[in-house]
Structures are given as C-alpha cells and as structure tokens.
Scaffold this motif. Structure first.
Motif, PDB file in Angstrom:
ATOM      1  N   GLU A   1      11.830  -6.525  -3.612  1.00  0.00           N
ATOM      2  CA  GLU A   1      11.499  -5.916  -4.642  1.00  0.00           C
ATOM      3  C   GLU A   1      10.110  -5.063  -4.298  1.00  0.00           C
ATOM      4  O   GLU A   1       9.197  -5.785  -3.939  1.00  0.00           O
ATOM      5  CB  GLU A   1      11.237  -6.497  -5.881  1.00  0.00           C
ATOM      6  N   PHE A   2      10.107  -3.691  -4.456  1.00  0.00           N
ATOM      7  CA  PHE A   2       8.869  -2.878  -4.094  1.00  0.00           C
ATOM      8  C   PHE A   2       8.195  -2.593  -5.435  1.00  0.00           C
ATOM      9  O   PHE A   2       9.198  -1.897  -6.137  1.00  0.00           O
ATOM     10  CB  PHE A   2       9.369  -1.702  -3.046  1.00  0.00           C
ATOM     11  N   ILE A   3       7.302  -2.695  -5.603  1.00  0.00           N
ATOM     12  CA  ILE A   3       6.195  -2.383  -6.652  1.00  0.00           C
ATOM     13  C   ILE A   3       5.117  -1.712  -6.457  1.00  0.00           C
ATOM     14  O   ILE A   3       4.488  -2.101  -5.498  1.00  0.00           O
ATOM     15  CB  ILE A   3       6.101  -3.737  -7.665  1.00  0.00           C
ATOM     16  N   ASN A   4       4.700  -0.756  -7.226  1.00  0.00           N
ATOM     17  CA  ASN A   4       3.391   0.213  -6.900  1.00  0.00           C
ATOM     18  C   ASN A   4       2.301  -0.602  -7.581  1.00  0.00           C
ATOM     19  O   ASN A   4       1.763  -0.030  -8.443  1.00  0.00           O
ATOM     20  CB  ASN A   4       3.565   1.630  -7.236  1.00  0.00           C
ATOM     21  N   ALA A   5       2.255  -1.784  -7.201  1.00  0.00           N
ATOM     22  CA  ALA A   5       1.325  -2.716  -7.811  1.00  0.00           C
ATOM     23  C   ALA A   5      -0.178  -2.078  -7.741  1.00  0.00           C
ATOM     24  O   ALA A   5      -0.975  -2.376  -8.843  1.00  0.00           O
ATOM     25  CB  ALA A   5       1.244  -4.080  -7.074  1.00  0.00           C
ATOM     26  N   GLY A   6      -0.589  -1.554  -6.575  1.00  0.00           N
ATOM     27  CA  GLY A   6      -1.882  -1.052  -6.265  1.00  0.00           C
ATOM     28  C   GLY A   6      -2.320  -0.030  -7.464  1.00  0.00           C
ATOM     29  O   GLY A   6      -3.490  -0.074  -8.142  1.00  0.00           O
TER      30      GLY A   6
ATOM     31  N   TRP B   1      -0.593 -10.040 -16.565  1.00  0.00           N
ATOM     32  CA  TRP B   1       0.039  -8.814 -16.843  1.00  0.00           C
ATOM     33  C   TRP B   1       1.107  -8.807 -15.715  1.00  0.00           C
ATOM     34  O   TRP B   1       2.078  -7.963 -15.820  1.00  0.00           O
ATOM     35  CB  TRP B   1      -1.136  -7.800 -16.476  1.00  0.00           C
ATOM     36  N   GLY B   2       1.184  -9.512 -14.531  1.00  0.00           N
ATOM     37  CA  GLY B   2       2.297  -9.455 -13.309  1.00  0.00           C
ATOM     38  C   GLY B   2       3.296 -10.021 -14.234  1.00  0.00           C
ATOM     39  O   GLY B   2       4.524  -9.577 -14.000  1.00  0.00           O
ATOM     40  N   ARG B   3       3.037 -11.198 -14.920  1.00  0.00           N
ATOM     41  CA  ARG B   3       4.279 -11.764 -15.669  1.00  0.00           C
ATOM     42  C   ARG B   3       4.752 -10.805 -16.615  1.00  0.00           C
ATOM     43  O   ARG B   3       6.014 -10.530 -16.814  1.00  0.00           O
ATOM     44  CB  ARG B   3       3.818 -13.113 -16.240  1.00  0.00           C
ATOM     45  N   VAL B   4       3.844 -10.033 -17.447  1.00  0.00           N
ATOM     46  CA  VAL B   4       4.489  -9.135 -18.500  1.00  0.00           C
ATOM     47  C   VAL B   4       5.289  -8.012 -17.515  1.00  0.00           C
ATOM     48  O   VAL B   4       6.497  -7.664 -18.279  1.00  0.00           O
ATOM     49  CB  VAL B   4       3.276  -8.580 -19.307  1.00  0.00           C
ATOM     50  N   TYR B   5       4.836  -7.626 -16.567  1.00  0.00           N
ATOM     51  CA  TYR B   5       5.478  -6.419 -15.949  1.00  0.00           C
ATOM     52  C   TYR B   5       6.990  -6.987 -15.270  1.00  0.00           C
ATOM     53  O   TYR B   5       7.913  -6.269 -15.437  1.00  0.00           O
ATOM     54  CB  TYR B   5       4.868  -5.956 -14.576  1.00  0.00           C
ATOM     55  N   ALA B   6       7.137  -8.285 -15.132  1.00  0.00           N
ATOM     56  CA  ALA B   6       8.441  -8.605 -14.296  1.00  0.00           C
ATOM     57  C   ALA B   6       9.197  -8.967 -15.807  1.00  0.00           C
ATOM     58  O   ALA B   6      10.668  -8.530 -15.499  1.00  0.00           O
ATOM     59  CB  ALA B   6       8.184 -10.258 -13.961  1.00  0.00           C
ATOM     60  N   GLN B   7       8.874  -9.343 -16.780  1.00  0.00           N
ATOM     61  CA  GLN B   7       9.766  -9.462 -17.944  1.00  0.00           C
ATOM     62  C   GLN B   7      10.041  -7.861 -18.727  1.00  0.00           C
ATOM     63  O   GLN B   7      11.038  -7.947 -19.188  1.00  0.00           O
ATOM     64  CB  GLN B   7       9.141 -10.239 -18.769  1.00  0.00           C
ATOM     65  N   SER B   8       9.043  -7.134 -18.730  1.00  0.00           N
ATOM     66  CA  SER B   8       9.146  -5.924 -19.488  1.00  0.00           C
ATOM     67  C   SER B   8       8.328  -4.816 -18.742  1.00  0.00           C
ATOM     68  O   SER B   8       7.332  -4.320 -19.247  1.00  0.00           O
ATOM     69  CB  SER B   8       8.815  -5.984 -20.800  1.00  0.00           C
ATOM     70  N   PRO B   9       8.911  -4.114 -17.801  1.00  0.00           N
ATOM     71  CA  PRO B   9       8.341  -3.063 -16.935  1.00  0.00           C
ATOM     72  C   PRO B   9       7.782  -1.749 -18.044  1.00  0.00           C
ATOM     73  O   PRO B   9       6.692  -1.484 -17.880  1.00  0.00           O
ATOM     74  CB  PRO B   9       9.074  -2.738 -15.830  1.00  0.00           C
ATOM     75  N   ASP B  10       8.702  -1.684 -18.880  1.00  0.00           N
ATOM     76  CA  ASP B  10       8.555  -0.549 -19.849  1.00  0.00           C
ATOM     77  C   ASP B  10       7.211  -0.710 -20.543  1.00  0.00           C
ATOM     78  O   ASP B  10       6.659   0.291 -21.082  1.00  0.00           O
ATOM     79  CB  ASP B  10       9.657  -0.195 -20.575  1.00  0.00           C
ATOM     80  N   THR B  11       6.994  -2.311 -21.081  1.00  0.00           N
ATOM     81  CA  THR B  11       5.849  -2.396 -21.700  1.00  0.00           C
ATOM     82  C   THR B  11       4.405  -1.958 -21.236  1.00  0.00           C
ATOM     83  O   THR B  11       3.554  -1.380 -21.684  1.00  0.00           O
ATOM     84  CB  THR B  11       5.964  -3.923 -22.174  1.00  0.00           C
ATOM     85  N   VAL B  12       4.509  -2.425 -19.776  1.00  0.00           N
ATOM     86  CA  VAL B  12       3.427  -2.057 -19.122  1.00  0.00           C
ATOM     87  C   VAL B  12       3.271  -0.667 -18.604  1.00  0.00           C
ATOM     88  O   VAL B  12       2.245   0.077 -18.703  1.00  0.00           O
ATOM     89  CB  VAL B  12       3.311  -2.970 -17.580  1.00  0.00           C
ATOM     90  N   ASN B  13       4.384  -0.148 -18.304  1.00  0.00           N
ATOM     91  CA  ASN B  13       4.351   1.332 -18.059  1.00  0.00           C
ATOM     92  C   ASN B  13       3.871   2.304 -19.315  1.00  0.00           C
ATOM     93  O   ASN B  13       3.533   3.276 -18.906  1.00  0.00           O
ATOM     94  CB  ASN B  13       5.591   1.958 -17.713  1.00  0.00           C
ATOM     95  N   SER B  14       3.979   1.777 -20.517  1.00  0.00           N
ATOM     96  CA  SER B  14       3.583   2.561 -21.659  1.00  0.00           C
ATOM     97  C   SER B  14       1.999   2.580 -21.636  1.00  0.00           C
ATOM     98  O   SER B  14       1.422   3.544 -22.297  1.00  0.00           O
ATOM     99  CB  SER B  14       4.225   2.063 -22.931  1.00  0.00           C
ATOM    100  N   PHE B  15       1.387   1.728 -20.925  1.00  0.00           N
ATOM    101  CA  PHE B  15      -0.057   1.927 -20.810  1.00  0.00           C
ATOM    102  C   PHE B  15      -0.713   2.700 -19.766  1.00  0.00           C
ATOM    103  O   PHE B  15      -1.909   2.914 -19.515  1.00  0.00           O
ATOM    104  CB  PHE B  15      -0.751   0.317 -20.647  1.00  0.00           C
ATOM    105  N   LEU B  16       0.229   3.311 -18.661  1.00  0.00           N
ATOM    106  CA  LEU B  16      -0.176   3.938 -17.641  1.00  0.00           C
ATOM    107  C   LEU B  16       0.064   5.564 -17.743  1.00  0.00           C
ATOM    108  O   LEU B  16       0.925   6.048 -18.897  1.00  0.00           O
ATOM    109  CB  LEU B  16       0.764   3.549 -16.513  1.00  0.00           C
ATOM    110  N   ASN B  17      -0.514   6.333 -17.304  1.00  0.00           N
ATOM    111  CA  ASN B  17      -0.572   7.668 -17.287  1.00  0.00           C
ATOM    112  C   ASN B  17       0.021   8.237 -15.816  1.00  0.00           C
ATOM    113  O   ASN B  17      -0.636   8.230 -14.814  1.00  0.00           O
ATOM    114  CB  ASN B  17      -2.188   8.264 -17.084  1.00  0.00           C
ATOM    115  N   PRO B  18       1.123   8.554 -15.802  1.00  0.00           N
ATOM    116  CA  PRO B  18       1.973   9.048 -14.847  1.00  0.00           C
ATOM    117  C   PRO B  18       1.464  10.360 -13.817  1.00  0.00           C
ATOM    118  O   PRO B  18       1.469  10.173 -12.577  1.00  0.00           O
ATOM    119  CB  PRO B  18       3.330   9.465 -15.427  1.00  0.00           C
TER     120      PRO B  18
END
Length: 257
Positions: free
Chosen positions: A144-149, A203-220
């Motif tokens: 799995e590739f994740i743009n974790a940086g 937060w890594g755990r949250v992203y694994a469970q619900s990436p949309d939740t974490v993405n909602s905090f990000l600015n694309p």
C-alpha cells in the motif's frame, strides 16, 4: 482487530526503511520494546551507514514467541514479513529482503530529492520505477502506497511525524504482532516527544480505518504549485519586501530582476 500469530519456533521480521535523522531507529526501538512488554522475544539491528543524517537508514526488527526462537538478528533475503517504508527510495533499494507473496508493505510515496538533486536541479525522480520495484518484490496486492509525508506535513507541520504515522497505519491494518497497550507504553518509555508520537501513531490508525475522515482535514490544493506569471510573482514579492523593510529596498529588487 486481529494481529498476526507468531508461530512457535518462527520469527516475524519487520524492516523499517527511511532517512537518517527522521526517527527510523526510534521506530525500531519502540517496536522491539513493545515486543518485550508483550512477553515476546525481540531483537533490533540498525544500519545507519556512513552518514546518520539524511542518508539511508534501515532498522531490522525480529519478533518471536520466545527469545530463543530468534537465531540471528539480521533478516535474511526474501524473509521480511512487514516493510514500513518511511522513504520510497530506501524501501526500493532493499528489495532483496522482500519475498513475493510473503512480505506486506506500507510505503510513504512522497517524493524526496536525493543527493543528485544538488548537482542537477532538473533531475526527474524515478518514482514510477521505485513503485514498480517494490510491487514486483512483494506482489501488487501486498503493498500500500500512502502519501504519508504530505499528510504529516499538513496535519502536524512536521515531516518527522511520517514514520510513527505509518506504524499506526500498519498496526490498525493488523500487520504487526504487537498489542496496542504495548506500543503505547513503549512510546512512553522512549521518553522523547511522547504526546506528539502518540498523536502521530493514533492518526495513522484513524487513516487506516477511515481515510476520508483524515482527508477532510487536508487541503488538496496545498500540494499543488499553481502557475504564476512573472508580473504576479514580482508584485507579490515587492509587497513582502516593503513590509520587510521599505519601498526603496523593494524597488532595488525590482530593478535587479
């Protein structure tokens, strides 16, 4: 959530691959301590290379049901069970340890310039080739590739968060044979930026469970560099220079450009 079973007499190998100075060795230490707290056997072997800062660093962690089950500290070729790829360049450079169908991998696919960038600023980073090398070494369905940086930088303003974020992601995916309580206690015992590392891990755990939740905090748009004309660039910089010093200073800049 179920974690991998440890087979009696067998070993579970974790390869942490990243850049020196970002906490790769810390991750290895936390995982081995967590195994100890769980009553399991563990060893950790770090390869820091000639330069511990900004160079390639890998930490090889072995976990077993009993300490006596671990024969050697080094992971043998094609015998890694889990890769935590904190940097894709280093992860792709150590595929001799991966086994097709055996190795699971969680890899940060953020582009990181190497030393070659200092000599050629137009260099094109071989991201596609690195992804392909990792996929061929593990199997496409095993990585799995994740743009974790980028996620770490936006959430925490700190790229150091990347590594522990990936550990949390891997644990939540059921890829680490360690209990949650043991990892949390190992972070406390490490004694460095405890609250921050716990936050990165969770937060890594949250992203694994619900990436949309974490993405909602990000600015694309934050990761996109917009095209800008020379005139717009000059106007913006002149405003900054006036605020920094005065109009004469900004006018000198404008004349030089």
């Amino acid at each position: 959530l179920t974690v991998p079973d440890l087979i009696d007499g067998g070993e579970f190998g974790v390869l942490v691959a990243g850049i020196g100075g970002t906490g790769v060795v810390t991750v290895g230490g936390v995982l081995s301590m967590a195994a100890h707290l769980d009553g399991k056997g563990a060893t950790v072997l770090d390869f820091t290379g000639l330069a511990q800062k900004n160079g390639a660093v890998i930490s090889q962690v072995k976990i077993a049901a009993q300490q006596a089950d671990i024969c050697v500290t080094r992971i043998l070729q094609h015998d890694t069970d889990l890769v935590i790829g904190c940097d894709m360049v280093v992860a792709a450079s150590n595929t001799q340890f991966y086994g097709v169908g055996k190795t699971r991998a969680v890899v940060n696919d953020a582009e990181t310039p190497t030393a070659h960038f200092t000599q050629n600023t137009d260099i094109i980073l071989p991201v596609a080739a690195e992804r392909d090398a990792i996929e061929r070494a593990t199997g496409k369905d095993k990585v799995e590739f994740i743009n974790a940086g980028a996620i770490a930088e936006q959430l925490f303003g700190n790229l150091i968060a990347t590594n522990m974020f990936l550990v949390g992601y891997a644990w939540q995916q059921g890829l680490l044979p360690l209990s949650l309580a043991a990892i949390e206690q190992a972070i406390v015992l490490n004694g460095v930026a405890v609250a921050a590392n716990q936050r990165y891990f969770n937060w890594g755990r949250v992203y694994a469970q619900s990436p949309d939740t974490v993405n909602s905090f990000l600015n694309p748009a934050a990761a996109v560099v917009a095209d800008e004309s020379l005139e717009c660039l000059l106007d913006r910089n002149i405003e900054v220079l006036i605020a920094y010093q005065d109009t004469a200073y900004a006018a000198k800049y404008n004349e030089v450009v």
